[in-house]
Design an enzyme around this catalytic site. Sequence first.
Site, PDB file in Angstrom:
ATOM      1  N   SER A  46       0.845  -1.185   0.000  1.00 55.16           N
ATOM      2  CA  SER A  46       0.000   0.000   0.000  1.00 55.16           C
ATOM      3  C   SER A  46       0.883   1.239   0.000  1.00 55.16           C
ATOM      4  O   SER A  46       2.055   1.191   0.360  1.00 55.16           O
ATOM      5  CB  SER A  46      -0.926   0.006   1.214  1.00 55.16           C
ATOM      6  OG  SER A  46      -0.167   0.018   2.403  1.00 55.16           O
ATOM      7  N   ASP A  92       5.164   6.647   1.187  1.00 51.73           N
ATOM      8  CA  ASP A  92       4.565   7.520   2.200  1.00 51.73           C
ATOM      9  C   ASP A  92       4.986   8.975   2.030  1.00 51.73           C
ATOM     10  O   ASP A  92       6.175   9.288   2.114  1.00 51.73           O
ATOM     11  CB  ASP A  92       4.968   7.033   3.592  1.00 51.73           C
ATOM     12  CG  ASP A  92       4.172   7.679   4.714  1.00 51.73           C
ATOM     13  OD1 ASP A  92       3.152   8.339   4.440  1.00 51.73           O
ATOM     14  OD2 ASP A  92       4.576   7.519   5.871  1.00 51.73           O
ATOM     15  N   HIS A 109      12.011   8.619 -10.956  1.00 52.87           N
ATOM     16  CA  HIS A 109      11.941   7.669 -12.071  1.00 52.87           C
ATOM     17  C   HIS A 109      13.252   6.889 -12.138  1.00 52.87           C
ATOM     18  O   HIS A 109      14.331   7.458 -11.982  1.00 52.87           O
ATOM     19  CB  HIS A 109      11.739   8.398 -13.401  1.00 52.87           C
ATOM     20  CG  HIS A 109      10.380   8.962 -13.575  1.00 52.87           C
ATOM     21  ND1 HIS A 109       9.309   8.191 -13.953  1.00 52.87           N
ATOM     22  CD2 HIS A 109       9.906  10.213 -13.430  1.00 52.87           C
ATOM     23  CE1 HIS A 109       8.228   8.939 -14.024  1.00 52.87           C
ATOM     24  NE2 HIS A 109       8.568  10.181 -13.713  1.00 52.87           N
ATOM     25  N   ALA A 147      11.293  30.178  -2.053  1.00 51.66           N
ATOM     26  CA  ALA A 147      10.855  29.915  -3.423  1.00 51.66           C
ATOM     27  C   ALA A 147      11.959  29.285  -4.259  1.00 51.66           C
ATOM     28  O   ALA A 147      13.134  29.632  -4.128  1.00 51.66           O
ATOM     29  CB  ALA A 147      10.391  31.216  -4.070  1.00 51.66           C
ATOM     30  N   THR A 188      16.959  18.541  -0.605  1.00 47.19           N
ATOM     31  CA  THR A 188      17.591  17.236  -0.799  1.00 47.19           C
ATOM     32  C   THR A 188      18.042  16.601   0.513  1.00 47.19           C
ATOM     33  O   THR A 188      18.510  15.467   0.516  1.00 47.19           O
ATOM     34  CB  THR A 188      18.808  17.349  -1.737  1.00 47.19           C
ATOM     35  OG1 THR A 188      19.760  18.241  -1.148  1.00 47.19           O
ATOM     36  CG2 THR A 188      18.405  17.848  -3.117  1.00 47.19           C
ATOM     37  N   ARG A 239      19.687  25.014   1.762  1.00 46.43           N
ATOM     38  CA  ARG A 239      20.548  25.028   2.950  1.00 46.43           C
ATOM     39  C   ARG A 239      19.904  25.912   4.000  1.00 46.43           C
ATOM     40  O   ARG A 239      19.323  26.954   3.677  1.00 46.43           O
ATOM     41  CB  ARG A 239      21.926  25.577   2.614  1.00 46.43           C
ATOM     42  CG  ARG A 239      22.757  24.611   1.781  1.00 46.43           C
ATOM     43  CD  ARG A 239      24.152  25.119   1.529  1.00 46.43           C
ATOM     44  NE  ARG A 239      25.108  24.259   0.890  1.00 46.43           N
ATOM     45  CZ  ARG A 239      24.946  23.388  -0.064  1.00 46.43           C
ATOM     46  NH1 ARG A 239      23.762  23.152  -0.520  1.00 46.43           N
ATOM     47  NH2 ARG A 239      25.921  22.696  -0.576  1.00 46.43           N
ATOM     48  N   ARG A 283      19.171  30.221   8.640  1.00 43.63           N
ATOM     49  CA  ARG A 283      19.025  30.652  10.035  1.00 43.63           C
ATOM     50  C   ARG A 283      17.893  29.901  10.711  1.00 43.63           C
ATOM     51  O   ARG A 283      17.021  29.335  10.049  1.00 43.63           O
ATOM     52  CB  ARG A 283      18.835  32.155  10.144  1.00 43.63           C
ATOM     53  CG  ARG A 283      17.475  32.686   9.777  1.00 43.63           C
ATOM     54  CD  ARG A 283      17.453  34.205  10.008  1.00 43.63           C
ATOM     55  NE  ARG A 283      16.243  34.791   9.565  1.00 43.63           N
ATOM     56  CZ  ARG A 283      15.195  35.086  10.329  1.00 43.63           C
ATOM     57  NH1 ARG A 283      15.243  34.836  11.607  1.00 43.63           N
ATOM     58  NH2 ARG A 283      14.112  35.631   9.816  1.00 43.63           N
TER      59      ARG A 283
END
Length: 154
Positions: free
Chosen positions: A35, A57, A77, A125, A130, A145, A148
């Site tokens: 699932s 999930d 992919h 924005a 990652t 990154r 603050r």
Amino acid sequence: ALPVRLAGVSGISIGTGVFVGPDSWLQTIPPRGKSARLAIGDGTSIAGSAVLSAVEDVSLGRSVLLARNVYISDHIHAYGEIDVAIKDQGVARVAPVVVGDGAWLGQGVVVVPGVTIGAGSVVGANSVVTSDIPERSLAVGAPARVVRQLDEQK
């Protein structure tokens, strides 16, 4: 037609008071015999043109704010077979994604598999997340990154 594209709806749970803007795509793609879960917490607002895609999930907490064009996926992919079109290779690098309560993801943010964005954090924005973002942090850039902690005095 509805303004939101849905696929794998049995794995999608949406809390109360959630807004999902037009042109968004919510999907689960469960592997055979397993699932998948896409959970959106109470009071979350998704401005529109968002893609939320789960093989395993993806979880958004309560009162999360997503600006337009946010992309969140717990997979990529597969692309290792040179003689097979990428779209026909299935998925790879599957790992859960969590966006904590009260977080805000700005316009065009991309969140890759295996990332946790802490509660109350802001992602600027066009950032590409990652790696994990701690709670109450401001993160920007590609890759994102932390610049603050939001509890610090400016």
